[in-house]
Design an enzyme around this catalytic site. Structure first.
Site, PDB file in Angstrom:
ATOM      1  CG  HIS A  59      -1.849   0.949   1.313  1.00  0.00           C
ATOM      2  ND1 HIS A  59      -1.475   1.973   1.931  1.00  0.00           N
ATOM      3  CD2 HIS A  59      -3.335   0.726   1.332  1.00  0.00           C
ATOM      4  CE1 HIS A  59      -2.994   3.011   2.102  1.00  0.00           C
ATOM      5  NE2 HIS A  59      -3.970   2.170   1.472  1.00  0.00           N
ATOM      6  CD  GLN A 115      -6.821  -4.661   4.362  1.00  0.00           C
ATOM      7  OE1 GLN A 115      -7.151  -5.182   4.987  1.00  0.00           O
ATOM      8  NE2 GLN A 115      -7.321  -3.208   3.644  1.00  0.00           N
ATOM      9  CB  CYS A 135      -3.535   3.071  -1.629  1.00  0.00           C
ATOM     10  SG  CYS A 135      -4.662   4.874  -1.398  1.00  0.00           S
ATOM     11  CG  ASP A 150       0.622  -2.502   5.693  1.00  0.00           C
ATOM     12  OD1 ASP A 150      -0.024  -2.592   6.810  1.00  0.00           O
ATOM     13  OD2 ASP A 150       0.436  -1.840   5.277  1.00  0.00           O
ATOM     14  CE  LYS A 203      -7.013  -0.136   6.433  1.00  0.00           C
ATOM     15  NZ  LYS A 203      -7.756  -0.158   5.439  1.00  0.00           N
TER      16      LYS A 203
HETATM   17  N1  7TS Z   1      -1.677  -0.835   4.950  1.00  0.00           N
HETATM   18  C1  7TS Z   1      -2.858  -1.713   3.993  1.00  0.00           C
HETATM   19  C2  7TS Z   1      -2.556  -2.838   3.789  1.00  0.00           C
HETATM   20  C3  7TS Z   1      -4.343  -1.268   4.587  1.00  0.00           C
HETATM   21  O1  7TS Z   1      -4.968  -1.775   3.484  1.00  0.00           O
HETATM   22  C4  7TS Z   1      -4.390   0.271   4.037  1.00  0.00           C
HETATM   23  C5  7TS Z   1      -5.242   0.221   3.788  1.00  0.00           C
HETATM   24  C6  7TS Z   1      -3.017   0.603   4.335  1.00  0.00           C
HETATM   25  C7  7TS Z   1      -1.788   0.441   4.710  1.00  0.00           C
HETATM   26  C8  7TS Z   1      -3.225   2.625   5.653  1.00  0.00           C
HETATM   27  O2  7TS Z   1      -4.114   2.592   6.569  1.00  0.00           O
HETATM   28  P1  7TS Z   1      -5.119   3.474   7.061  1.00  0.00           P
HETATM   29  O3  7TS Z   1      -5.977   3.346   7.989  1.00  0.00           O
HETATM   30  O4  7TS Z   1      -3.646   3.720   7.328  1.00  0.00           O
HETATM   31  O5  7TS Z   1      -5.598   4.245   6.268  1.00  0.00           O
HETATM   32  N2  7TS Z   1      -6.117   0.208   2.459  1.00  0.00           N
HETATM   33  C9  7TS Z   1      -7.478   0.527   2.417  1.00  0.00           C
HETATM   34  C10 7TS Z   1      -8.339  -0.247   1.536  1.00  0.00           C
HETATM   35  O6  7TS Z   1      -7.419  -0.980   0.889  1.00  0.00           O
HETATM   36  N3  7TS Z   1      -8.982   0.637   1.019  1.00  0.00           N
HETATM   37  O7  7TS Z   1      -9.297   2.088   1.296  1.00  0.00           O
HETATM   38  C11 7TS Z   1      -7.504   1.891   2.677  1.00  0.00           C
END
Ligand code: 7TS
Length: 417
Positions: free
Chosen positions: A122, A202, A365, A199, A225
């Site tokens: 990401h 997910q 992303c 990371d 999430k």
């Molecule tokens: N890493 C992964 C693998 C992710 O899927 C996401 C967010 C992030 C980092 C960033 O997370 P945040 O909470 O800091 O935004 N992924 C997604 C997605 O797949 N669709 O919207 C956000």
């Protein structure tokens, strides 16, 4: 016995209609829905004991501080961290990774040092390291994927060397769904003396994740999430690493003593939490952890595996569909990205919305990954504790109709869309 219908009753939003149809929410990888218990915990905090933490001596401040620090303990327990002092509250995964990049990377990386990433990251696990590489002269290396959407482990092992300082990789791809073999990869990285950042955005919501077993040095994840509120996340780091790190942001709370020209730092983890933290959301996150623990992370994983296997087999019935990522459900989490022949993913997303079905369309992303796959974007359905087989059926039926509609329009226009 996992009863998805009982679970669904705890999520008030699932009673909503969209365009006159029951909501089919297949966008949990972007953010999950929230059970009533989380919504209640937020209201309870603001109704009964809202106060700033760590500084007041009145009853409300003591109650808020106790609940906030209890939340840290609960987050630590959820991921099997030995001590709550290993858990820094952040806004989200992105901020947790940036914290490592700035507080560890900026001080540690030297010209010629190497950071190993993967092509399926990401942007939040790419861009902070690009910024860091610009500042420090460190070089970025990237692990490619194989044809079936798994990391090329042979290439990974070749990239490791005496200059490798960090391996930063996702536990589960938010596009391919691939669950990466982080334990073996961490072991290999450690044998070169490199640190490992996982990371977990997910994975922590969907799989049983224990930091001791992962053997990672850093783990970043987001509350929103995993049934919790937006605006709260965490960085887990081995305590001795945090001890050795300088602050990321300066301000109130993170100091021990401030002179006009210099200061000394608070203990960890508070050294990394400058200013008034996100008290309400940290506390409400506990209600989400309670909820997941009551379900059990192994049953949550089993439910998602079942739904994912069903989705993979049913989606193949749609004419002209391309599904990305590993073929076997066991190799992936509850995420299926796909494209329909000659229908742009944004049109797929808009058409599905008319049926009350929420999916995400775009590059999610993960532009380098899409470039590697030779495409600009995908549509993506993603699942969670409340997803049912009937919702997959609704998705497949709507995709059939979408494909048919676009084929008819294209046929009438005498050209491909
Ligand atoms: N890493 C992964 C693998 C992710 O899927 C996401 C967010 C992030 C980092 C960033 O997370 P945040 O909470 O800091 O935004 N992924 C997604 C997605 O797949 N669709 O919207 C956000």
């Amino acid at each position: 016995m996992y009863d998805v219908q009982v679970v669904r009753k705890d999520f008030p939003i699932l009673e909503r209609q969209v365009h006159g149809r029951p909501l089919v929410y297949l966008d949990s990888a972007a953010t999950s829905q929230k059970p009533q218990a989380v919504i209640d915990a937020l209201a309870d905090y603001y109704s009964r004991y809202n106060a700033n933490v760590h500084r007041g001596i009145h009853t409300l401040a003591e109650e808020a501080t106790a609940a906030y620090e209890d939340a840290r303990r609960r987050v630590a327990d959820f991921i099997g961290a030995a001590s709550p002092r290993s858990v820094v509250f952040t806004r989200n995964t992105t901020e947790a990774i940036n914290l490592v990049a700035y507080a560890w990377g900026r001080r540690t990386l030297r010209p010629g040092d190497e950071v190993v990433l993967t092509v399926m990251e990401h942007h939040s696990n790419l861009v902070p390291w690009q910024l860091m590489a610009q500042d420090t002269g460190a070089a970025l290396r990237s692990v490619d994927i194989t044809e079936d959407g798994c990391l090329d482990l042979e290439a990974f092992h070749k990239l490791l060397g005496p200059r490798t300082r960090l391996v930063a990789l996702t536990h589960m791809s938010n596009v391919l769904g691939t669950v990466n073999p982080v334990v073996a990869m961490a072991r290999a990285a450690h044998s070169y003396g490199a640190l490992v950042l996982v990371d977990g955005a997910q994975s922590v919501p969907h799989l049983p994740v224990r930091v001791q077993e992962l053997a990672c040095d850093f783990l970043a994840f987001s509350g929103h999430k995993m049934l919790g509120p937006t605006g709260i996340g965490a960085l887990y780091a081995r305590e001795e690493l945090l001890e050795a790190m300088e602050p990321f942001m300066g301000g109130g709370e993170m100091i021990r003593e401030v002179q006009l020209e210099r200061s000394t730092w608070n203990e960890v983890p508070w050294r990394f939490e400058a200013g008034t933290p996100n008290i309400a959301d940290a506390i409400a996150w506990v209600a989400a952890l309670d909820y997941l623990e009551a379900l059990g992370m192994a049953p949550v994983r089993a439910h998602e595996l079942e739904i994912t296997a069903y989705a993979l087999s049913r989606l193949q019935e749609v004419p002209g569909i391309t599904i990305y990522g590993p073929r076997a459900a066991e190799d992936r989490g509850g995420v299926v990205a796909f494209n329909l022949k000659e229908v742009h993913p944004h049109d797929v997303g808009t058409a599905l919305d008319q049926y009350g079905i929420a999916v995400r369309a775009g590059h999610h992303c993960a532009q380098p990954l899409h470039r590697r796959l030779g495409i600009g974007s995908t549509a993506r359905a993603s699942f969670y504790v409340y997803t049912t087989a009937q919702e997959i059926d609704a998705l497949v039926a709507a995709l059939h109709q979408t494909q048919e509609f676009f084929t008819r329009v294209a046929g009438r226009a005498g050209r491909p869309l």
